[in-house]
Design an enzyme around this catalytic site. Structure first.
Site, mmCIF file in Angstrom:
data_model
loop_
_atom_site.group_PDB
_atom_site.id
_atom_site.type_symbol
_atom_site.label_atom_id
_atom_site.label_comp_id
_atom_site.label_asym_id
_atom_site.label_seq_id
_atom_site.Cartn_x
_atom_site.Cartn_y
_atom_site.Cartn_z
ATOM 1 N N CYS A 1 28.961 34.086 39.023
ATOM 2 C CA CYS A 1 29.869 35.221 39.207
ATOM 3 C C CYS A 1 29.263 36.144 40.257
ATOM 4 C CB CYS A 1 30.073 35.964 37.889
ATOM 5 S SG CYS A 1 31.102 37.446 38.050
ATOM 6 N N CYS B 1 36.551 39.561 43.194
ATOM 7 C CA CYS B 1 35.723 38.395 42.885
ATOM 8 C C CYS B 1 34.805 38.142 44.075
ATOM 9 C CB CYS B 1 36.612 37.183 42.618
ATOM 10 S SG CYS B 1 35.714 35.651 42.348
#
EC number: 5.1.1.7
Length: 258
Positions: free
Chosen positions: A197, A74
């Site tokens: 994101c 991530c």
């Protein structure tokens, strides 16, 4: 058990942060992690991140999606973890850390974190989309009318229908200037649109270059949660020195019991 936690966000992508250098946190308790990330019955977050000791680097990143399962890299979470490590006094202005996809380097200046992502070895082009892995798998597709686009419905169709149970993150993109793109992302594990994101905008930046939507090797990506910058160098078919840059801020800290 009583647990101190910290909440961080990077362009609206938010995370529960836990200092787990003592290794006390029950990492196999999927239901607990899912509960802590629940926005109605828990703290609320897109994911949970543990900071742990590492033998060869400053620290180790262990990342869990909001569904409670350990997941792939991530980018925004990595940036937030660097800010958390500085807050804890683990680092000063630079960091190296290990994550599920390998070694990462980063620097921090006030609330801005610049994180080196993994090299991208393969970019697959199809008729109306691009697929690549920037630490997590990403489908990148250009659309018109992005502001009103039904990201959750259309993203879920692709996430499950095209990529099956393992799934992929789905990015919808609209060009706004020669080196500026708007991005909205459906994230697997969250199973919804997120405000931002990091691995997604990294994938979009490279995909826009590969498909000749831009000639720039540093692009600006506008997400619902804010602005990020992605830069990279092309070496044959490989993209190297890939960097993701943007804000990472502590929102609050607290104690939770279970």
């Amino acid at each position: 058990m009583t647990l101190q936690f910290f909440k961080y966000q990077g362009t609206g992508n938010d995370f529960v942060m836990i200092d787990n250098r003592s290794l006390d946190f029950p990492k196999n308790d999927t239901k607990l992690i899912n509960h802590l990330c629940d926005r109605r019955f828990g703290i609320g977050a897109d994911g949970l991140i543990l900071l742990e000791n590492d033998e060869t680097t400053d620290f180790k990143m262990v990342y869990f999606n909001a569904d409670g399962n350990e997941s792939s890299m991530c980018g925004n979470g990595g940036r937030c973890l660097v800010a958390f490590a500085k807050y804890l006094g683990v680092i000063e202005n630079t960091a190296s850390f290990n994550a599920v996809d390998g070694l990462h380097h980063a620097s921090i200046d006030d609330d801005t974190v610049r994180l080196q992502m993994i090299d991208v070895l393969k970019v697959e082009q199809f008729d109306n989309y691009v697929f690549l892995d920037t630490g997590s798998p990403h489908h990148v597709q250009m659309v018109s009318g992005l502001e009103k686009f039904d990201v959750k419905t259309e993203g879920a169709k692709l996430r499950y229908g095209k990529y099956g149970e393992k799934g992929s993150n789905i990015n919808f993109v609209q060009k706004t200037a020669p080196d500026i793109f708007s991005v909205r992302t459906y994230e697997r594990g969250v199973e919804d649109e997120t405000f931002s994101c990091g691995t997604g905008v990294t994938a979009v930046g490279i995909a826009m270059f590969v498909t000749k939507q831009t000639e720039a090797t540093e692009v600006t990506l506008n997400t619902p949660g804010g602005e990020l910058k992605v830069s990279f160098e092309q070496n044959g078919d490989v993209f190297e020195n890939v960097f993701l840059q943007g804000p990472a801020k502590q929102v609050f800290k607290g104690v939770v019991e279970w």
